[in-house]
Enzyme design. Structure first.
Site: not given
Length: 426
Positions: A246-248, A250, A265, A291, A360
């Protein structure tokens, strides 16, 4: 007060809520912006409220320094946010100075907690206006502890270039389906085609109304965030695991290659958005809520993309609140999570398979430090160096080790801060 000024009060009140959410670590701007009170505003008011809050957060360091010179002691949070809001309007937005002061005073009087401070708000903001805009020293734009880390990691000159990006509003980057006509879309959207194929769009407004959205031709994804998935060089039929999906964005990239994708996720709520985006793009992936470090599944994969949980300090161009919500201890605690998931990812990789690890984050402990620790404890993987320009990465981002340290200033118009490394299983 004129009717025109009164019309802007709900948006300014909403902006105060967003600022408070960002600075009190209550989920940040995005979560606050999805709350009922915010969503009930008219679209124009929502956009104005967000613009106000973002202006405060992009310039919070200089604003607070200027305010400190005018205040003998810190006032209550609401009053401090009102002062920040007034200063941001006067100095960084196209709001007349009188309106910035008058609306801030009006909002102070509209709340019991801030009503006794109406005079203070008026006097301090008028004093700031007499002094003129705060200085534009980039080192003031980031929290001091974080800026010091950047100086230690990259040197003073580079730290200043990174920090200077905080004050700039970014364009919108789009990733396209492989079959999309990039040139035609670039013309329709008045966009620039970046290395790697990302479209950079400078128009404003609701992206859902832009050409190609309804057709599922593209999705919003920062130019730097689009690079890691390209480094896997997938072929149709490859099996690939997208960890922490998430958020998706990739996930969409991986699915668009024709690979068989599992998107995992731990947040079922965030995975709902992944599913919606896959449907809009007419793409498919198996979605799993679990997980990443303890998923009870014995399958192995040709390729794995791990975009690990991190401090997210590289996303400040669109999320300046991350800078002020982060704490020094976060980096160390997240590094432990990253190493655990990295080991789990390596265990799920087929021999000869490729693993991309990315974050990131601008913090070395979450990037370069993870690579060296991973290689030291795992003898079944090797680092596979990334080639210059591969994936559309600026050549300045390539490290001597063959990893990518994508810094925000390394692309004209900016990019998110990212780190990426590629491994191969023996």
């Amino acid at each position: 007060m004129t009717q025109e000024l009164n019309d802007g009060l709900p948006a300014r009140e909403a902006a105060l809520t967003l600022i408070d959410a960002a600075l009190s670590r209550r989920g940040g701007i995005d979560e606050a912006a999805s709350a009922n009170g915010f969503r009930f505003l008219e679209p124009r008011e929502r956009a104005f409220a967000r613009a106000l809050a973002m202006a405060v957060l992009r310039h919070l360091g200089p604003i607070d320094r200027a305010l400190a010179a005018k205040l003998q002691k810190a006032p209550p949070d609401r009053v401090m946010h009102l002062l920040r809001l007034g200063a941001a309007q006067a100095f960084y937005l196209d709001v007349p100075a009188f309106a910035a002061v008058a609306t801030s005073v009006e909002l102070a009087g509209a709340n019991k907690a801030s009503r006794p401070f109406k005079g203070l708000v008026n006097a301090v903001l008028r004093g700031l206006l007499r002094d003129g805009p705060p200085g534009d020293d980039p080192s003031l734009l980031a929290p001091p502890w974080l800026y010091s880390r950047w100086v230690a990691a990259f040197g003073e000159a580079t730290a200043r270039e990174i920090a200077a990006q905080i004050a700039l509003e970014p364009a919108t980057d789009l990733s396209l389906k492989p079959a999309a006509d990039a040139a035609a879309l670039a013309e329709a959207l008045e966009a620039e085609i970046l290395d790697g194929g990302t479209l950079r769009v400078r128009r404003k407004g609701d992206v859902a109304a832009w050409p190609g959205f309804e057709d599922g031709t593209w999705w919003v994804q920062d130019a730097a965030a689009a690079i890691p998935a390209r480094l896997l060089d997938l072929k149709a039929g490859d099996t690939v695991l997208d960890l922490c999906a998430a958020p998706g964005g990739k996930t969409l990239q991986l699915a668009a290659t024709g690979a068989t994708v599992v998107a995992l996720d731990r947040s079922a709520a965030r995975l709902k958005r992944v599913g919606e985006n896959l449907e809009r793009m007419n793409l498919s992936a198996e979605i799993v809520a679990a997980d990443a470090g303890a998923w009870d599944d014995t399958r192995t994969f040709d390729a794995i993309l791990l975009d690990a949980p991190c401090s997210a300090t590289g996303t400040f161009r669109r999320h300046p609140d991350v800078l002020w919500a982060a704490r020094p201890a976060d980096v160390a605690s997240l590094a432990g999570v990253q190493s655990r998931i990295l080991d789990s990812a390596a265990d799920r990789l087929k021999p000869g398979g490729r693993l991309i690890y990315c974050v990131c984050s601008l913090e070395p402990e979450e990037g370069e430090g993870q690579v060296e620790a991973f290689l030291a404890r795992r003898k079944d993987v090797v680092l596979e160096p990334i080639a210059p320009g591969e994936g559309g990465a600026p050549e300045a981002s390539l490290t001597p080790r063959g990893t990518l340290r994508l810094l925000p200033h390394q692309r004209d118009g900016g990019q998110d801060g990212f780190f990426a490394a590629r491994f191969k299983k023996l």
